[in-house]
Design a protein around this motif. Structure first.
Motif, PDB file in Angstrom:
ATOM      1  N   ARG A 152       0.830  -1.210   0.000  1.00 30.70           N
ATOM      2  CA  ARG A 152       0.000   0.000   0.000  1.00 30.70           C
ATOM      3  C   ARG A 152       0.863   1.258   0.000  1.00 30.70           C
ATOM      4  O   ARG A 152       0.513   2.250  -0.648  1.00 30.70           O
ATOM      5  CB  ARG A 152      -0.959  -0.028   1.190  1.00 30.70           C
ATOM      6  N   LEU A 170       0.766   4.025  -2.896  1.00 34.87           N
ATOM      7  CA  LEU A 170       0.577   5.444  -2.579  1.00 34.87           C
ATOM      8  C   LEU A 170       1.681   6.299  -3.207  1.00 34.87           C
ATOM      9  O   LEU A 170       1.402   7.367  -3.769  1.00 34.87           O
ATOM     10  CB  LEU A 170       0.522   5.644  -1.070  1.00 34.87           C
ATOM     11  N   LEU A 180      -6.469   3.174  -6.841  1.00 32.58           N
ATOM     12  CA  LEU A 180      -5.974   1.835  -6.540  1.00 32.58           C
ATOM     13  C   LEU A 180      -7.139   0.873  -6.604  1.00 32.58           C
ATOM     14  O   LEU A 180      -8.241   1.176  -6.143  1.00 32.58           O
ATOM     15  CB  LEU A 180      -5.355   1.806  -5.133  1.00 32.58           C
ATOM     16  N   LEU A 185      -5.790  -3.170  -2.492  1.00 30.98           N
ATOM     17  CA  LEU A 185      -6.863  -2.400  -1.859  1.00 30.98           C
ATOM     18  C   LEU A 185      -7.727  -3.284  -0.977  1.00 30.98           C
ATOM     19  O   LEU A 185      -8.009  -2.939   0.171  1.00 30.98           O
ATOM     20  CB  LEU A 185      -7.731  -1.713  -2.918  1.00 30.98           C
ATOM     21  N   ALA A 229      -9.941   3.160  -4.821  1.00 30.01           N
ATOM     22  CA  ALA A 229      -9.554   4.120  -3.786  1.00 30.01           C
ATOM     23  C   ALA A 229      -8.637   5.185  -4.368  1.00 30.01           C
ATOM     24  O   ALA A 229      -7.643   4.875  -5.025  1.00 30.01           O
ATOM     25  CB  ALA A 229      -8.841   3.402  -2.638  1.00 30.01           C
ATOM     26  N   VAL A 234      -6.384   5.751   0.202  1.00 31.65           N
ATOM     27  CA  VAL A 234      -5.230   4.884   0.467  1.00 31.65           C
ATOM     28  C   VAL A 234      -4.456   5.406   1.678  1.00 31.65           C
ATOM     29  O   VAL A 234      -4.020   4.625   2.520  1.00 31.65           O
ATOM     30  CB  VAL A 234      -4.324   4.761  -0.781  1.00 31.65           C
ATOM     31  N   GLU A 235      -4.335   6.728   1.785  1.00 34.39           N
ATOM     32  CA  GLU A 235      -3.683   7.296   2.971  1.00 34.39           C
ATOM     33  C   GLU A 235      -4.424   6.875   4.225  1.00 34.39           C
ATOM     34  O   GLU A 235      -3.800   6.537   5.245  1.00 34.39           O
ATOM     35  CB  GLU A 235      -3.640   8.820   2.863  1.00 34.39           C
TER      36      GLU A 235
END
Length: 185
Positions: free
Chosen positions: A70, A74, A87, A92, A175, A180-181
């Motif tokens: 991830r 990012l 994503l 995800l 996402a 994602v953050e």
């Protein structure tokens, strides 16, 4: 039968490191004696079976690997920010394993813009095409595969800008950078 095929394909992906869902489904069909079937499970069905499989048979490296994948996703999304990246896939959903790849969707009406961006930033990549259904029509769109610093393949599929607003994205399966953050907090 579809459920059995999905479960067997998920096991093949988890145990053999197969990343191509279509290949895993065909291999599962051959192994289960249904090589001629036209009713293979969808990628979503295989993804759900893979998620269940990994929940039942967790691998220690999976827990360590998912946050790293991830983070890599990012970083790539931030770099590709002008193309509004999303994503999707196992990174995800949380079903990614040690051999998983990262799948990003980019949006641009200028199909050469992404290519020029990759060249301008001296990013090594392989180019290709992806066939998918957009607005009820089967279309071929450009795709590119990068490799992260750790060797993880990052697949980029470039869709037309109007696909960004067409409702094909769902928060469960797509996402953006902010989402994602939030997963990494």
């Amino acid at each position: 039968m579809r459920e059995q095929l999905a479960q067997h394909a998920a096991r093949l992906i988890a145990e053999s490191g197969i990343t191509d869902y279509a290949f895993a489904k065909r291999k599962a069909a051959r192994q289960l004696g249904a090589a001629e079937t036209q009713h293979l499970p969808s990628n979503d069905e295989v993804e759900a079976a893979l998620h269940s499989y990994r929940a039942l048979f967790p691998q220690p490296e999976q827990r360590q690997n998912l946050p790293q994948l991830r983070q890599e996703a990012l970083a790539a999304m931030r770099q590709l920010g002008p193309f509004h990246p999303y994503l999707t896939g196992s990174v995800l959903s949380g079903s990614a394993g040690p051999d998983s790849d990262i799948n990003l969707i980019l949006f641009s009406d200028d199909t050469k813009a992404v290519l020029l961006f990759l060249l301008k930033h001296n990013l090594e990549f392989e180019d290709g095409e992806w066939r998918l259904r957009i607005g009820g029509r089967e279309e071929t769109v450009p795709s590119y595969t990068l490799t992260s610093e750790t060797g993880t393949p990052i697949h980029l599929v470039v869709l037309p800008e109007n696909a960004r607003y067409s409702g094909i994205r769902h928060h469960e399966t797509h996402a953006d950078i902010a989402a994602v953050e939030a997963l990494l907090v």
